[in-house]
Design a protein around this motif. Sequence first.
Motif, PDB file in Angstrom:
ATOM      1  N   LYS A 223      -3.557  -9.131 107.931  1.00  0.00           N
ATOM      2  CA  LYS A 223      -4.710  -8.792 108.791  1.00  0.00           C
ATOM      3  C   LYS A 223      -4.367  -7.628 109.719  1.00  0.00           C
ATOM      4  N   ILE A 224      -3.146  -7.618 110.228  1.00  0.00           N
ATOM      5  CA  ILE A 224      -2.742  -6.533 111.131  1.00  0.00           C
ATOM      6  C   ILE A 224      -2.565  -5.228 110.344  1.00  0.00           C
ATOM      7  N   PHE A 225      -2.091  -5.325 109.107  1.00  0.00           N
ATOM      8  CA  PHE A 225      -2.036  -4.139 108.250  1.00  0.00           C
ATOM      9  C   PHE A 225      -3.426  -3.501 108.152  1.00  0.00           C
ATOM     10  N   GLU A 226      -4.420  -4.303 107.811  1.00  0.00           N
ATOM     11  CA  GLU A 226      -5.783  -3.788 107.651  1.00  0.00           C
ATOM     12  C   GLU A 226      -6.303  -3.208 108.969  1.00  0.00           C
ATOM     13  N   LYS A 227      -5.971  -3.856 110.057  1.00  0.00           N
ATOM     14  CA  LYS A 227      -6.373  -3.384 111.393  1.00  0.00           C
ATOM     15  C   LYS A 227      -5.897  -1.959 111.628  1.00  0.00           C
ATOM     16  N   HIS A 228      -4.735  -1.617 111.078  1.00  0.00           N
ATOM     17  CA  HIS A 228      -4.153  -0.297 111.301  1.00  0.00           C
ATOM     18  C   HIS A 228      -4.350   0.651 110.107  1.00  0.00           C
ATOM     19  N   GLY A 229      -5.347   0.349 109.287  1.00  0.00           N
ATOM     20  CA  GLY A 229      -5.731   1.286 108.232  1.00  0.00           C
ATOM     21  C   GLY A 229      -4.941   1.218 106.954  1.00  0.00           C
ATOM     22  N   MET A 230      -4.132   0.177 106.790  1.00  0.00           N
ATOM     23  CA  MET A 230      -3.396   0.006 105.539  1.00  0.00           C
ATOM     24  C   MET A 230      -4.207  -0.886 104.603  1.00  0.00           C
ATOM     25  N   THR A 231      -4.224  -0.560 103.319  1.00  0.00           N
ATOM     26  CA  THR A 231      -4.965  -1.353 102.338  1.00  0.00           C
ATOM     27  C   THR A 231      -4.015  -2.259 101.575  1.00  0.00           C
ATOM     28  N   ASN A 232      -4.269  -3.557 101.648  1.00  0.00           N
ATOM     29  CA  ASN A 232      -3.470  -4.526 100.894  1.00  0.00           C
ATOM     30  C   ASN A 232      -3.874  -4.474  99.418  1.00  0.00           C
ATOM     31  N   ILE A 233      -2.940  -4.126  98.551  1.00  0.00           N
ATOM     32  CA  ILE A 233      -3.217  -4.063  97.113  1.00  0.00           C
ATOM     33  C   ILE A 233      -2.873  -5.380  96.436  1.00  0.00           C
ATOM     34  N   GLY A 234      -1.661  -5.883  96.644  1.00  0.00           N
ATOM     35  CA  GLY A 234      -1.276  -7.147  96.013  1.00  0.00           C
ATOM     36  C   GLY A 234       0.059  -7.637  96.524  1.00  0.00           C
ATOM     37  N   TYR A 235       0.248  -8.957  96.449  1.00  0.00           N
ATOM     38  CA  TYR A 235       1.466  -9.608  96.915  1.00  0.00           C
ATOM     39  C   TYR A 235       1.949 -10.570  95.838  1.00  0.00           C
ATOM     40  N   TRP A 236       3.245 -10.484  95.511  1.00  0.00           N
ATOM     41  CA  TRP A 236       3.795 -11.309  94.448  1.00  0.00           C
ATOM     42  C   TRP A 236       5.201 -11.806  94.792  1.00  0.00           C
ATOM     43  N   VAL A 237       5.565 -12.943  94.202  1.00  0.00           N
ATOM     44  CA  VAL A 237       6.948 -13.417  94.276  1.00  0.00           C
ATOM     45  C   VAL A 237       7.459 -13.539  92.840  1.00  0.00           C
ATOM     46  N   PRO A 238       8.684 -13.099  92.572  1.00  0.00           N
ATOM     47  CA  PRO A 238       9.243 -13.180  91.217  1.00  0.00           C
ATOM     48  C   PRO A 238       9.369 -14.629  90.751  1.00  0.00           C
ATOM     49  N   LEU A 239       9.184 -14.849  89.456  1.00  0.00           N
ATOM     50  CA  LEU A 239       9.299 -16.193  88.900  1.00  0.00           C
ATOM     51  C   LEU A 239      10.750 -16.663  88.826  1.00  0.00           C
ATOM     52  N   HIS A 240      11.671 -15.736  88.655  1.00  0.00           N
ATOM     53  CA  HIS A 240      13.047 -16.132  88.399  1.00  0.00           C
ATOM     54  C   HIS A 240      14.035 -15.621  89.457  1.00  0.00           C
TER      55      HIS A 240
ATOM     56  N   GLU B 258      14.868 -15.953  93.823  1.00  0.00           N
ATOM     57  CA  GLU B 258      14.530 -16.611  95.077  1.00  0.00           C
ATOM     58  C   GLU B 258      14.588 -15.619  96.234  1.00  0.00           C
ATOM     59  N   ASN B 259      13.902 -15.993  97.315  1.00  0.00           N
ATOM     60  CA  ASN B 259      13.999 -15.235  98.562  1.00  0.00           C
ATOM     61  C   ASN B 259      13.586 -13.771  98.419  1.00  0.00           C
ATOM     62  N   LYS B 260      12.473 -13.547  97.710  1.00  0.00           N
ATOM     63  CA  LYS B 260      12.040 -12.173  97.474  1.00  0.00           C
ATOM     64  C   LYS B 260      10.518 -12.086  97.435  1.00  0.00           C
ATOM     65  N   LEU B 261       9.971 -11.103  98.136  1.00  0.00           N
ATOM     66  CA  LEU B 261       8.536 -10.817  98.126  1.00  0.00           C
ATOM     67  C   LEU B 261       8.344  -9.361  97.739  1.00  0.00           C
ATOM     68  N   ILE B 262       7.433  -9.107  96.801  1.00  0.00           N
ATOM     69  CA  ILE B 262       7.100  -7.755  96.370  1.00  0.00           C
ATOM     70  C   ILE B 262       5.625  -7.512  96.682  1.00  0.00           C
ATOM     71  N   TYR B 263       5.341  -6.421  97.381  1.00  0.00           N
ATOM     72  CA  TYR B 263       3.927  -6.132  97.635  1.00  0.00           C
ATOM     73  C   TYR B 263       3.662  -4.636  97.612  1.00  0.00           C
ATOM     74  N   VAL B 264       2.379  -4.295  97.478  1.00  0.00           N
ATOM     75  CA  VAL B 264       1.960  -2.897  97.390  1.00  0.00           C
ATOM     76  C   VAL B 264       0.858  -2.639  98.414  1.00  0.00           C
ATOM     77  N   LEU B 265       1.019  -1.554  99.156  1.00  0.00           N
ATOM     78  CA  LEU B 265       0.015  -1.090 100.107  1.00  0.00           C
ATOM     79  C   LEU B 265      -0.468   0.294  99.682  1.00  0.00           C
ATOM     80  N   ALA B 266      -1.641   0.685 100.187  1.00  0.00           N
ATOM     81  CA  ALA B 266      -2.163   2.029  99.926  1.00  0.00           C
ATOM     82  C   ALA B 266      -2.595   2.664 101.241  1.00  0.00           C
ATOM     83  N   TYR B 267      -2.447   3.996 101.304  1.00  0.00           N
ATOM     84  CA  TYR B 267      -2.803   4.772 102.488  1.00  0.00           C
ATOM     85  C   TYR B 267      -3.488   6.064 102.037  1.00  0.00           C
ATOM     86  N   PRO B 268      -4.235   6.700 102.931  1.00  0.00           N
ATOM     87  CA  PRO B 268      -4.845   7.987 102.570  1.00  0.00           C
ATOM     88  C   PRO B 268      -3.803   9.046 102.201  1.00  0.00           C
ATOM     89  N   ASP B 269      -2.687   9.085 102.939  1.00  0.00           N
ATOM     90  CA  ASP B 269      -1.615  10.047 102.674  1.00  0.00           C
ATOM     91  C   ASP B 269      -0.375   9.634 103.469  1.00  0.00           C
TER      92      ASP B 269
END
Length: 243
Positions: free
Chosen positions: A51-68, A70-81
């Motif tokens: 929510k705070i990302f969006e507040k500051h103009g960042m676009t949440n693309i997707g959030y994932w955790v690997p199947l195999h 542990e202790n890892k989060l992968i996510y993608v954001l988008a910005y104008p530039d």
Amino acid sequence: MFKQFLTTMLLFAAVLTASAQDTRLFETRIYYTEPGRLEALLTRFRNHTTKIFEKHGMTNIGYWVPLHEENKLIYVLAYPDRAARDASWKAFGADPEWVKARTESEVSGKIVSKVESIFMDATDFSPKIKSSKSKKERVFELRTYTTNPGKLPDLLARFRNHTLKLFKKHGMTNVAYWTVNGKDDTLIYILAHPSEEAGKKAFDAFRADPDWVKARDASEVNGKLANKVESVYMKATDFSTIK
């Protein structure tokens, strides 16, 4: 007259293609947590960070955790530039709401041990990225191709003209395709599958497809294109905009 008309139509098609390409800056961020702290990180993202990302103009693309892994989060954001990206992160880091959320979440100890960041541009053949929530549960596959020197344009041409269509033919969903800023040898993309088993079976069928064999062989007359392929199967978090 016909030649002039044809030239005009080709120029018009080129303009449409250019306008359709997503020109935003994308960033893949990989968070490694302290042992046993992934759930605390996910809770913080779910309740505050996105929510705070969006507040500051960042676009949440997707959030994932690997199947195999542990202790890892992968996510993608988008910005104008890039300038907008840097300004957004500066504002985010100083936001009292974020400072409070981070402090409260780390009462029991530090959560994140390491962060990796990759800046990317969408390819001209990447599907339009939009929020999507499948009615059926599915898994995602993050694939990274490293090419031999000078071979990235040939790899992109093969994906553009053949590979995406063949993936779709074999039941794979094309999610997004990116090249990496500052690197002329890397393609990163995400596919979606009904399951990990289905994804592996689809790739087996793809590799045996005569249309793929023909396209691959034609593209590699002057040498193999990719020298390294990495694959990570992932599941979307409950708060991901893409599921």
